[in-house]
Design an enzyme around this catalytic site. Structure first.
Site, PDB file in Angstrom:
ATOM      1  N   GLN A 184      60.495 -27.233  70.808  1.00 14.21           N
ATOM      2  CA  GLN A 184      59.698 -27.433  70.340  1.00 14.21           C
ATOM      3  C   GLN A 184      59.157 -26.435  68.962  1.00 14.21           C
ATOM      4  OE1 GLN A 184      58.057 -30.507  72.294  1.00 14.21           O
ATOM      5  NE2 GLN A 184      56.891 -30.831  69.656  1.00 14.21           N
ATOM      6  N   LYS A 244      57.645 -34.798  77.696  1.00 17.54           N
ATOM      7  CA  LYS A 244      59.146 -35.310  77.486  1.00 17.54           C
ATOM      8  C   LYS A 244      59.659 -33.974  79.077  1.00 17.54           C
ATOM      9  CE  LYS A 244      59.776 -33.590  72.764  1.00 17.54           C
ATOM     10  NZ  LYS A 244      59.684 -32.716  71.606  1.00 17.54           N
ATOM     11  N   ASP A 295      68.236 -33.233  69.487  1.00 16.92           N
ATOM     12  CA  ASP A 295      67.142 -33.192  68.682  1.00 16.92           C
ATOM     13  C   ASP A 295      68.108 -33.576  67.806  1.00 16.92           C
ATOM     14  OD1 ASP A 295      64.368 -33.361  69.009  1.00 16.92           O
ATOM     15  OD2 ASP A 295      64.375 -31.267  68.975  1.00 16.92           O
TER      16      ASP A 295
END
Ligand code: NAP
Length: 285
Positions: A97, A53, A120
């Protein structure tokens, strides 16, 4: 012989276009999009995903902050970090995460992220928006799968789509996106009876099971488009592999994605797209 759709190449070309856009944004809006990633602990998989990322942020020209915290961080400390990022006007997207250590309530942490920074697409309101066909952030992997199908101009409408897996992050949202594109969708799971008889009806087969070599040639219709979402470790070779037994399924499929290099890179690409979406909302407010 199937055409192997390279998610890696598709993501690369999309990121090049995004980088051009981002350059122009700085001139127009006076600042760059900014993604903040929180990594708790030192799980090798999570560390590698976060690295991917960070690399993507560099490629498209975003600002990127990674906040690394030890496994011993308390839930309250983590929530305080999110609160700080929620209130930072120069942060557009926040990603925690997963997985988090067991003593932390993941859902509570995810839901603490402001909806308009939830890159997300896991916030309840973003999930609800997807199911109610309202504007909102769509989670990255399902979005990436649709972009993969669009990249081959596949006419989804009217096709039989079978999704193996019903998780909140892949199976369910991708099923909804396929339904919204007028596919006839069947969702299969661990209690599905005679799975192969259902998957053999699929014009589009999405495998999101998490089991290496789960989808075999006898489960696939001749000419199907096969999208392999799985990320598994082959215990014999210690290499990454998907859910689909690629060597035997590929000759039967018309299009297929491979692991690695298929859905994974498109997931990260869609994370970048979602960050831009949040950024544009913020700078135009
Ligand atoms: P998950 O939450 O574990 O869900 C797996 C699904 O597979 C469940 O719905 C389960 O059914 C179903 N399943 C398990 N065994 C089955 C069987 N024998 N027959 C039919 N269905 C079965 O996993 P996930 O989070 O959706 O992820 C799936 C895979 O995709 C994993 O390998 C994950 O690492 C990978 N993934 C990749 C990306 C990417 O960017 N490439 C992103 C996310 C996930 P039940 O609901 O009945 O238990």
């Amino acid at each position: 012989m199937a055409v192997v759709i390279s998610g890696k190449e598709l993501a690369k070309s999309k990121k090049i276009k995004m980088a051009e856009e981002v350059k122009a944004f700085e001139t127009i809006y006076g600042r760059l999009p900014h993604l903040a990633v929180i990594l708790v602990g030192e799980d090798p998989g999570s560390m590698s995903y976060v690295k991917g990322k960070e690399k993507a942020c560099q490629e498209v020209g975003f600002m990127n902050t990674t906040i690394r915290k030890p496994n011993t961080i308390s839930e309250d400390e983590l929530l305080a970090i999110i609160d700080h990022l929620n209130n930072d006007n120069l942060v557009d997207g926040i990603l925690v995460q997963l997985p988090l250590p067991k003593h932390i309530h993941s859902e509570k942490v995810i839901q603490a992220i402001r909806r308009d920074k939830d890159v997300d697409g896991f916030h309840f309101e973003n999930v609800a928006s997807l199911y109610l066909k309202q504007p909102g952030i769509v989670s990255c992997t399902p979005k990436g799968i649709i972009e993969i199908l669009d990249s081959i101009s596949y006419p989804i409408e009217g096709k039989n789509a079978v999704v193996i897996g019903r998780s909140n992050i892949v199976g369910m949202p991708v099923s909804k996106l396929l339904l919204d594109r007028n596919a006839t969708v069947t969702i299969c799971h661990s209690r599905t009876k005679d799975l192969a008889s259902i998957t053999r009806q699929a014009d589009i087969l999405v495998a999101a099971v998490g089991k290496a070599n789960f989808v075999t040639a006898d489960m696939v219709k001749e000419g199907a488009v096969v999208i392999d979402v799985g990320v598994n470790r082959n215990l014999e070779t210690n290499k990454l592999c998907g859910d689909v037994k690629f060597d035997e399924v590929e000759p039967k499929a018309s299009y297929i994605t491979k692991v690695p290099g298929g859905v994974g890179p498109m997931t990260i690409c869609c994370l970048m797209e979602n960050t831009i979406e949040c950024y544009l909302k913020h700078v135009k407010e």
